[in-house]
Design a protein around this motif. Structure first.
Motif, PDB file in Angstrom:
ATOM      1  N   ALA A  48      -4.092  -5.764  15.582  1.00  0.00           N
ATOM      2  CA  ALA A  48      -5.381  -5.615  14.907  1.00  0.00           C
ATOM      3  C   ALA A  48      -5.888  -6.919  14.300  1.00  0.00           C
ATOM      4  CB  ALA A  48      -5.273  -4.534  13.834  1.00  0.00           C
ATOM      5  N   ASP A  63      -9.612  -7.520  14.946  1.00  0.00           N
ATOM      6  CA  ASP A  63     -10.405  -6.565  14.171  1.00  0.00           C
ATOM      7  C   ASP A  63     -10.491  -7.012  12.714  1.00  0.00           C
ATOM      8  OD1 ASP A  63     -10.646  -5.002  16.447  1.00  0.00           O
ATOM      9  OD2 ASP A  63      -8.974  -3.698  15.914  1.00  0.00           O
ATOM     10  N   PHE A  64      -9.355  -7.431  12.172  1.00  0.00           N
ATOM     11  CA  PHE A  64      -9.298  -7.863  10.778  1.00  0.00           C
ATOM     12  C   PHE A  64     -10.145  -9.109  10.551  1.00  0.00           C
ATOM     13  CE2 PHE A  64      -7.390 -10.383   7.372  1.00  0.00           C
ATOM     14  CZ  PHE A  64      -7.381  -9.465   6.333  1.00  0.00           C
ATOM     15  N   LEU A  66      -0.305  -1.115  10.638  1.00  0.00           N
ATOM     16  CA  LEU A  66      -1.132  -2.052  11.388  1.00  0.00           C
ATOM     17  C   LEU A  66      -0.373  -3.343  11.655  1.00  0.00           C
ATOM     18  CD1 LEU A  66      -4.536  -1.794   9.465  1.00  0.00           C
ATOM     19  CD2 LEU A  66      -3.856  -0.603  11.543  1.00  0.00           C
ATOM     20  N   ILE A 123      -1.069  -7.276  11.983  1.00  0.00           N
ATOM     21  CA  ILE A 123      -2.066  -8.310  11.723  1.00  0.00           C
ATOM     22  C   ILE A 123      -1.334  -9.635  11.548  1.00  0.00           C
ATOM     23  CG2 ILE A 123      -3.924  -9.107  10.206  1.00  0.00           C
ATOM     24  CD1 ILE A 123      -4.313  -6.132   9.390  1.00  0.00           C
ATOM     25  N   ALA A 145      -7.723   0.678  14.394  1.00  0.00           N
ATOM     26  CA  ALA A 145      -6.984  -0.570  14.596  1.00  0.00           C
ATOM     27  C   ALA A 145      -5.502  -0.331  14.862  1.00  0.00           C
ATOM     28  CB  ALA A 145      -7.166  -1.469  13.374  1.00  0.00           C
ATOM     29  N   THR A 146      -5.081   0.917  14.987  1.00  0.00           N
ATOM     30  CA  THR A 146      -3.678   1.218  15.256  1.00  0.00           C
ATOM     31  C   THR A 146      -3.385   1.088  16.745  1.00  0.00           C
ATOM     32  OG1 THR A 146      -4.094   3.593  15.497  1.00  0.00           O
ATOM     33  CG2 THR A 146      -3.514   2.807  13.291  1.00  0.00           C
TER      34      THR A 146
END
Length: 134
Positions: free
Chosen positions: A55, A58-59, A24, A26, A50-51
């Motif tokens: 992401a 999303d996180f 991921l 982030i 989330a890949t």
């Protein structure tokens, strides 16, 4: 470790998008979360979704705890080369038309959407009026 982190290309990170091999992106860092897939409280589907994109949103939208943020350090494998991330990595599904099996016209549907609630209210007031104790 900050200075000696490997710089990853977006296309290489995107190849790691399976349950047994999941990376991921982030906050500009790349995380190999493969060992965490079974432990993630939201399940592996959340991580897999989330890949192939940044992401970070999303996180952050989930509101992870400080403990979760500290745990991330364990999985960090480097940084992402930001210049390799495509501008639009969020999938937006095409707008779907509402289900209309009998091909009723839009005008008729709009009239019915207005009239049905009005008729229900009218019936409710009539029942209330005629069943009211004198």
């Amino acid at each position: 470790m900050e200075g000696d982190q490997k710089l990853h290309h977006f296309d290489d990170v995107s190849k790691h998008s399976a349950t047994k091999d999941c990376w991921l992106i982030i906050h500009g860092k790349v995380y190999d979360v493969t060992p965490f897939m079974d432990e993630h409280p939201g399940g592996d589907e959340v991580l897999l979704a989330a890949t192939k994109k940044d992401a970070t949103n999303d996180f952050e939208d989930v509101g992870h705890s400080n403990q979760a943020r500290e745990l991330m350090d364990k999985y960090c494998i480097g940084k992402i080369d930001a210049s390799t991330i495509p501008v639009n990595r969020v999938f937006i599904p095409p707008e779907q038309t509402p289900y209309n099996p009998d091909k009723t016209s839009d005008f008729t549907i709009k009239i019915l959407q207005f009239l049905v609630p009005v008729m229900i209210l009218g019936v409710a007031f009539a029942v209330r009026y005629y069943t009211r104790a004198e």
